[in-house]
Design a protein around this motif. Structure first.
Motif, PDB file in Angstrom:
ATOM      1  N   ILE A  21       3.886  31.863 -29.733  1.00 60.69           N
ATOM      2  CA  ILE A  21       5.031  30.478 -29.611  1.00 60.69           C
ATOM      3  C   ILE A  21       4.525  29.635 -30.468  1.00 60.69           C
ATOM      4  O   ILE A  21       5.554  28.907 -31.184  1.00 60.69           O
ATOM      5  CB  ILE A  21       5.094  30.268 -28.177  1.00 60.69           C
ATOM      6  N   GLY A  22       3.363  29.209 -30.554  1.00 58.70           N
ATOM      7  CA  GLY A  22       2.928  28.081 -31.544  1.00 58.70           C
ATOM      8  C   GLY A  22       3.143  28.122 -32.945  1.00 58.70           C
ATOM      9  O   GLY A  22       3.532  27.374 -33.596  1.00 58.70           O
ATOM     10  N   ALA A  24       5.636  29.938 -34.097  1.00 57.24           N
ATOM     11  CA  ALA A  24       7.150  30.298 -34.382  1.00 57.24           C
ATOM     12  C   ALA A  24       7.278  28.945 -35.377  1.00 57.24           C
ATOM     13  O   ALA A  24       8.167  29.240 -36.190  1.00 57.24           O
ATOM     14  CB  ALA A  24       7.659  30.008 -33.185  1.00 57.24           C
ATOM     15  N   ALA A  25       6.889  27.925 -35.235  1.00 59.58           N
ATOM     16  CA  ALA A  25       7.130  26.478 -35.746  1.00 59.58           C
ATOM     17  C   ALA A  25       6.807  26.912 -37.641  1.00 59.58           C
ATOM     18  O   ALA A  25       7.308  26.662 -38.385  1.00 59.58           O
ATOM     19  CB  ALA A  25       6.532  25.368 -35.668  1.00 59.58           C
TER      20      ALA A  25
END
Lengths: 128, 363
Positions: A21-22, A24-25
């Motif tokens: 998730i981290g 994704a940026a």
């Protein structure tokens, strides 16, 4: 800290899932990231995120949500089905594009090799 | 001198909106006139706020204080009128870096990029930039603001001593009596707040230390796509039954959540001030936080500041704190002492004196 194998496996899963998730940026803007985001969002939720904390009398938002659920869920199911079909299509196209890129790269290499051979042959003719 | 405040939006129980109203009261108590103008205001605040419309734009003003946090048409108006005479100041509450939203909510990312461009363009228009925190002041300086000052957000900390909602308190207390440590994080559901890291650390904590532990994530939803991903992470790690997500909680309920928690865990990667940390310290909740952006400024030495947020190391830090009552009490006491540094009378006085000095210098 010493952990038993099953716990260590769970810790690794938590670590990797959070890291995904981290990350994704960092991956934003790539077609793969866009498709994965589309896949994650394909399923439309007909439940707006209202407070889960209020007890007692139902709020107007809660009542509205319950009263319209039969309709919104019907629409949401159709939109979700369409989204999932679109995501499947995008994944298929993405896979096909990847194969084409790979084939294209192979063909380029082959053309380059043929060009090199032609140069040698033509060079040989010149020499003669 | 009359110092009017301009703000993009006014929303009930929002930290910046509360700050604007507290500042208005403080300015008036100091004998200065001050009105608030907003592009949008919710129903509860409409009586206290003037709309930023054609009439508001055309009135001649002495001094203007703009609250910068999101993109706003007020900025272009300020640039127009700055040449005509009134002195202008900016109160910077931070603009979240757009990169956090690129993958989740591209429209929000675009708006944040605009806000940062506007903030930079304001550096030549305003004669002082007042920042909430040293971190925010650093950003203003980087953007070219020559005169800057730090004045914390004005927060009525006495409000946190009020009685919490009885029904919510009872419900949470019953759950607490069943055992298990209770983690709390308060903040918008947004990628920069990194609730996913809190969920991962919590899941590991449950697995390694406390199978009955419970986590509450409170806050309005800014990015729905991030919320959905967060929900899927909660399912993936099998902690759905022990994680509560609540998005529209009134203040009296918020108080109940703070009072019934054991530890406040913040793994956010970007905060301009982080009001919830201050709230937690005020109500006597120990804070474990990742030391990013303005968090070390606000927390001071009153909590556990993490240098990394690997799920296992966070779980260990939380366990080491809650399982050690003397250390826990010391952290709580330090938190209360730190919160008193932000007591409204002193922060109000500091802000008003900064503004009056600025207005006097400009004369």
């Amino acid at each position: 800290m010493e952990l038993d194998p099953a716990t260590q496996q769970f810790v690794d899963l938590a670590r990797e899932s959070a890291a995904d998730i981290g990350a994704a940026a960092l991956a934003a803007g790539s077609p793969e990231a866009a498709i994965e985001l589309a896949a994650a969002l394909a399923s439309v939720d007909a439940d707006p995120p209202l407070s889960g904390a209020r007890g007692g009398a139902a709020s107007p938002k809660g009542l509205t949500k319950r009263a319209t659920r039969w309709y919104l869920q019907y629409v949401a199911d159709q939109v979700s089905a369409f989204n999932q079909a679109a995501v499947n299509g995008l994944r298929g196209l993405s896979g096909r594009t990847e194969r084409l890129e790979h084939e294209n790269a192979e063909l380029r290499e082959r053309v380059a090799e043929l060009a090199r051979r032609i140069e040698i042959i033509e060079g040989g003719r010149d020499e003669r | 001198v009359r110092i009017d405040q301009f703000v993009p939006s006014m929303v009930s129980h929002d930290a910046i909106s509360n700050h604007v109203l507290q500042l208005q009261s403080a300015l008036r108590a100091a004998g200065l006139e001050s009105e608030v103008f907003a592009e949008a205001a919710d129903r509860e605040l409409r009586r206290r706020v003037h709309p930023f419309d054609g009439a508001a734009r055309s009135v001649k003003r002495e001094a203007v204080l703009y609250h910068a946090s999101v993109s706003s048409s007020i900025v272009s108006w300020l640039k127009e009128i700055a040449q005509a005479g009134p002195i202008a100041a900016s109160n910077y509450h931070n603009v979240t870096p757009a990169r956090f939203f690129d993958a989740w909510s591209p429209r929000i990312a675009d708006s944040l990029r605009r806000a940062r461009t506007e903030l930079e363009s304001m550096s030549s228009v305003v004669s002082i930039g007042i920042a909430d925190s040293p971190f925010n002041e650093g950003e203003l300086r980087t953007l070219g603001y020559r005169r800057t000052n730090v004045c914390p957000l004005l927060i009525d900390l006495d409000a946190y001593e009020r009685k919490p909602d009885a029904r919510t308190s009872r419900r949470l207390q019953r759950a607490r009596d069943r055992g298990g440590g209770r983690w709390l994080f308060v903040g918008r559901i947004a990628p920069n707040k990194c609730q996913h890291d809190v969920v991962a650390a919590f899941a590991v904590y449950r697995r390694v230390f406390d199978p009955s532990a419970h986590l509450t994530l409170l806050g309005p939803v800014t990015s729905l796509s991030y919320l959905r991903r967060l929900e899927s992470l909660i399912d993936e790690l099998g902690v759905g039954a022990s994680v509560e997500l609540a998005h529209g909680v009134p203040f009296s309920h918020l108080l109940a959540y703070y009072r019934c928690a054991d530890v406040f865990v913040c793994l956010s990667e970007h905060e301009g001030f982080c009001v919830p940390i201050l709230e937690a310290m005020q109500v006597g909740l120990p804070v474990v936080a990742y030391g990013a952006a303005a968090i070390p400024d606000t927390l001071g030495r009153a909590g556990v500041v993490l240098e990394r947020k690997d799920p296992l190391s966070v779980a260990v830090e939380v366990h080491d704190l809650v399982a050690d009552p003397p250390r826990n009490s010391a952290v709580v006491a330090a938190g209360r002492a730190r919160a008193s540094d932000f007591a409204l009378p002193s922060t109000s006085e500091q802000f008003v004196s900064t503004l009056t000095r600025w207005a006097a210098d400009a004369d």
